[in-house]
Scaffold this motif. Structure first.
Motif, mmCIF file in Angstrom:
data_model
loop_
_atom_site.group_PDB
_atom_site.id
_atom_site.type_symbol
_atom_site.label_atom_id
_atom_site.label_comp_id
_atom_site.label_asym_id
_atom_site.label_seq_id
_atom_site.Cartn_x
_atom_site.Cartn_y
_atom_site.Cartn_z
ATOM 1 N N UNK A 28 -7.902 -5.447 -9.803
ATOM 2 C CA UNK A 28 -7.657 -5.839 -8.424
ATOM 3 C C UNK A 28 -6.266 -6.434 -8.271
ATOM 4 N N UNK A 29 -5.534 -5.935 -7.295
ATOM 5 C CA UNK A 29 -4.254 -6.527 -6.952
ATOM 6 C C UNK A 29 -4.390 -7.350 -5.687
ATOM 7 N N UNK B 153 -8.951 4.160 -1.165
ATOM 8 C CA UNK B 153 -8.572 2.804 -1.547
ATOM 9 C C UNK B 153 -9.756 1.852 -1.435
ATOM 10 N N UNK B 154 -10.587 2.048 -0.400
ATOM 11 C CA UNK B 154 -11.771 1.205 -0.251
ATOM 12 C C UNK B 154 -12.689 1.358 -1.462
ATOM 13 N N UNK B 155 -12.906 2.594 -1.908
ATOM 14 C CA UNK B 155 -13.733 2.819 -3.098
ATOM 15 C C UNK B 155 -13.142 2.111 -4.308
ATOM 16 N N UNK B 156 -11.817 2.182 -4.422
ATOM 17 C CA UNK B 156 -11.132 1.535 -5.537
ATOM 18 C C UNK B 156 -11.348 0.024 -5.515
ATOM 19 N N UNK B 157 -11.154 -0.592 -4.360
ATOM 20 C CA UNK B 157 -11.265 -2.045 -4.268
ATOM 21 C C UNK B 157 -12.713 -2.494 -4.425
ATOM 22 N N UNK B 158 -13.650 -1.716 -3.867
ATOM 23 C CA UNK B 158 -15.071 -2.077 -4.006
ATOM 24 C C UNK B 158 -15.516 -2.064 -5.462
ATOM 25 N N UNK B 159 -14.890 -1.231 -6.272
ATOM 26 C CA UNK B 159 -15.230 -1.151 -7.697
ATOM 27 C C UNK B 159 -14.264 -1.957 -8.572
ATOM 28 N N UNK C 141 -6.138 -12.575 1.388
ATOM 29 C CA UNK C 141 -5.193 -12.269 2.458
ATOM 30 C C UNK C 141 -4.833 -10.787 2.478
ATOM 31 N N UNK C 142 -4.402 -10.253 1.342
ATOM 32 C CA UNK C 142 -4.160 -8.818 1.199
ATOM 33 C C UNK C 142 -4.674 -8.390 -0.171
ATOM 34 N N UNK C 143 -4.965 -7.103 -0.311
ATOM 35 C CA UNK C 143 -5.549 -6.620 -1.558
ATOM 36 C C UNK C 143 -4.796 -5.382 -2.037
ATOM 37 N N UNK C 144 -5.287 -4.797 -3.116
ATOM 38 C CA UNK C 144 -4.732 -3.547 -3.629
ATOM 39 C C UNK C 144 -5.616 -3.049 -4.756
ATOM 40 N N UNK D 161 0.821 -1.199 0.000
ATOM 41 C CA UNK D 161 0.000 0.000 0.000
ATOM 42 C C UNK D 161 0.857 1.251 0.000
ATOM 43 N N UNK D 162 1.795 1.403 0.936
ATOM 44 C CA UNK D 162 2.605 2.620 0.917
ATOM 45 C C UNK D 162 4.093 2.360 0.933
ATOM 46 N N UNK D 163 4.514 1.160 1.254
ATOM 47 C CA UNK D 163 5.941 0.885 1.222
ATOM 48 C C UNK D 163 6.412 0.982 -0.212
ATOM 49 N N UNK D 164 7.718 1.108 -0.411
ATOM 50 C CA UNK D 164 8.226 1.312 -1.757
ATOM 51 C C UNK D 164 8.216 0.048 -2.562
ATOM 52 N N UNK D 165 7.051 -0.547 -2.654
ATOM 53 C CA UNK D 165 6.898 -1.796 -3.378
ATOM 54 C C UNK D 165 5.853 -1.595 -4.445
ATOM 55 N N UNK D 166 6.155 -1.918 -5.672
ATOM 56 C CA UNK D 166 5.182 -1.727 -6.727
ATOM 57 C C UNK D 166 4.449 -3.019 -7.011
ATOM 58 N N UNK D 167 4.010 -3.154 -8.232
ATOM 59 C CA UNK D 167 3.063 -4.204 -8.534
ATOM 60 C C UNK D 167 3.761 -5.456 -9.044
ATOM 61 N N UNK D 168 3.095 -6.565 -8.909
ATOM 62 C CA UNK D 168 3.701 -7.862 -9.149
ATOM 63 C C UNK D 168 3.988 -8.118 -10.623
#
Length: 422
Positions: A306-307, A368-374, A149-152, A8-15
Motif C-alpha cells: 500500500x502506498x 486500482x480499487x482491486x489493488x488497494x482492496x487487496x 488522505x490519499x492512497x496508491x 496516480x497518473x502524474x509523472x510522479x513515482x513512489x516515495x
C-alpha cells in the motif's frame, strides 16, 4: 523511491525513505489539556504541492472558516527531507506544526514516540466510507493515529496485443512468458534495485504467499517462515530462469516504465502514474497496445504494497479541535474527488472508484480499487528504517545469487530482531 507524493497518473513515482531515530514524549501527551477543545488558526505541513492541490483546498477552507484559517507550510519534494523536518519540529515540541502529512511508513515511528494525537474519543474518525487497508495504514498497535488522505497500489501493465487476456495468477503469467521469448522481449519486471522499491516488491511477494515480515505489533519478527520463503523464492527463480531479465536488478520505477514503453517487456509491475505517460509520451511505442490488470497472485489477485499519505494531528498543537475538523474536511467526498481529478492522487473513499464520470476520465480506477482492496501496508513499526534496510540488503543478495533464500531470510530476521531489541 522517487517522489514526495504518491501519484496516480502524474509523472510522479513512489516515495523515497531515509528515516532517522529520535526521542519524544509519551503517547498520551497533550490529549487531555485545553488544546483538545480549542479552535483557532492552524498550520498544515506537507511536501511540495507540485499538482496545485493543497492551495485551492486551503483557500476553500479559509473562506468557510475565517476564524480558523489554515496556513500551508510547504516542505521540499524529497521524502527524507520531509521526514527529518517533521522529526526536528516534533523534537522541539513545536506547536506551529498542527496537522502534518505522514507517509504511510512513518506512522509507527511517530506514534511510538508520542508525537501524534490518537484518533480516539473526541477525535475518533468515521472510517465507514473508506477503503479498509487505508485505515490500517494509519493504525499502530491497535490505535489509529493518522487519517487516510490519499492512497496508491501497484498494478500490472501488459501488452494486450500479445496477451489478450491478462494473467490472474503468477503461474499463468509464467506460461505467457513463452510469448515474450517468441517476440524476443523480456517477460516481467518490477523494481529490484536496492532502494525502497525493492522492499515494496519483496513485501508484495511475501504477502501474496501469506507470509509477513513482522507481526501486527510492528516488532515480532515473522519473516523467517515457509510462506515468506515461497514468496522470495518466486522472485529469485525469476532471475535465475530469465523470466525477469537480468537488467531488472537495476530497475527503479522509471527504468521499468521506460523499458515497457520501449516495447522491451511483456509485463511490468508499477504504480498507476505510468498509465498516462505510456499513453502520451512521444517515445512510447505501446500507446494503443497496453492494458492494466491487478497484480497476479497464487490463486487470484496478488497483494500490493500500500502506498499513500495520511494526515495526523501533532500532540503539540494548541488548536486540536480545528485540526480535527480539518482532517475530516480532507476526507469529504468533494475533497477526495478533487484529489483525483486535480492531482491524480488515489482517493481513500471507496465509492469514488465506482463513479462513472471518474472512470471515463481515468479508465484504470476499477483495477486500482482491486489493488488497494487487496493491499497490505509495509510494516507499521517504530523500527521501520531497520526493517526496510534488512529487507533490501538481504533480498538483493538473494536476487543476485550471493545468498540462498534460506540464508537471506535468516539474516533478515536477525537484523530486524537486533534493531527491535535496541
Amino acid at each position: 523511491m522517487k517522489a514526495a507524493r504518491l501519484s496516480v497518473i502524474a509523472g510522479v513515482a513512489v516515495v523515497g525513505l531515509a528515516l532517522a531515530g529520535c526521542t519524544g514524549g509519551g503517547s498520551g501527551s497533550g490529549s487531555s489539556d485545553a488544546s483538545t477543545t480549542s479552535k483557532g488558526p492552524i498550520t498544515y505541513v506537507q511536501g511540495k504541492d507540485n499538482s496545485n492541490v493543497v492551495r485551492p483546498l486551503i483557500d476553500k477552507w479559509n473562506k468557510a472558516h475565517p476564524d480558523e484559517k489554515v496556513t500551508f507550510k510547504e516542505q521540499s519534494d524529497q521524502a527524507d527531507q520531509q521526514h527529518d523536518d517533521l522529526v526536528q519540529h516534533f523534537q522541539a515540541k513545536d506547536s506551529n506544526y498542527d496537522v502534518v502529512d505522514v507517509d504511510v511508513v512513518w506512522t509507527g515511528e511517530f506514534a511510538a514516540k508520542g508525537w501524534l494525537q490518537p484518533l480516539t474519543g473526541d477525535f475518533k474518525m468515521d472510517n465507514s466510507a473508506l477503503l479498509a487497508p487505508t485505515v490500517k495504514s494509519g493504525t499502530y498497535n491497535g490505535t489509529q493515529y493518522a487519517a487516510p488522505q490519499t492512497s496508491d497500489g501497484g498494478i500490472l501493465y501488459y501488452r494486450k496485443d500479445l496477451v489478450p487476456d491478462p494473467p490472474k495468477t503468477w503461474d499463468d503469467m509464467l506460461k505467457d512468458c513463452a510469448i515474450a521469448k517468441t517476440n524476443n522481449i523480456g517477460c516481467y519486471a518490477g523494481q529490484f534495485a536496492k532502494y525502497e522499491g525493492l522492499t515494496v516488491n519483496v513485501a508484495e511477494a511475501i504477502n501474496t504467499d501469506g507470509g509477513t515480515i513482522v507481526g501486527d505489533d510492528g516488532k515480532t519478527v515473522t519473516v523467517d517462515s515457509d510462506k515468506a520463503n515461497k514468496g522470495l523464492t518466486r522472485l529469485v527463480d525469476g532471475f535465475k530462469d530469465g523470466t525477469i531479465p537480468a537488467e531488472a536488478i537495476t530497475y527503479q520505477e522509471e527504468q521499468g516504465r521506460q523499458s515497457f514503453e520501449a516495447g522491451k517487456l511483456l509485463f511490468l509491475r508499477n504504480w498507476p502514474y505510468v498509465y498516462n505517460l505510456a499513453k502520451t509520451d512521444g517515445s512510447s511505442t505501446v500507446k494503443d497496445t497496453f492494458g492494466v490488470a491487478p497484480l497476479p497472485g497464487v490463486t487470484g489477485p496478488g497483494v500490493s504494497s500500500l502506498g499513500g499519505h495520511n494526515a495526523a494531528i501533532s500532540v503539540y498543537s494548541k488548536h486540536k479541535a480545528t485540526a480535527f475538523a480539518f482532517l475530516k474536511f480532507l476526507q469529504t467526498e468533494e475533497t477526495q474527488k478533487f484529489f483525483v481529478t486535480q492531482g491524480s492522487l488515489a482517493p481513500v473513499v471507496a465509492s469514488l472508484y465506482d463513479d462513472a464520470d471518474l472512470n471515463t476520465q481515468l479508465p484504470y480506477l476499477s483495477t486500482l480499487k482491486t489493488s488497494i482492496e487487496n493491499a497490505v501496508p509495509r510494516p507499521v513499526s517504530p523500527f521501520y528504517p531497520a526493517i526496510t534496510k534488512a529487507v533490501q540488503d538481504n533480498s538483493y543478495a538473494a536476487l543476485k545469487g550471493d545468498k540462498t533464500v534460506d540464508q537471506a531470510l535468516k539474516d533478515m530476521a536477525a537484523a530486524i530482531k537486533t534493531a527491535s531489541a535496541g
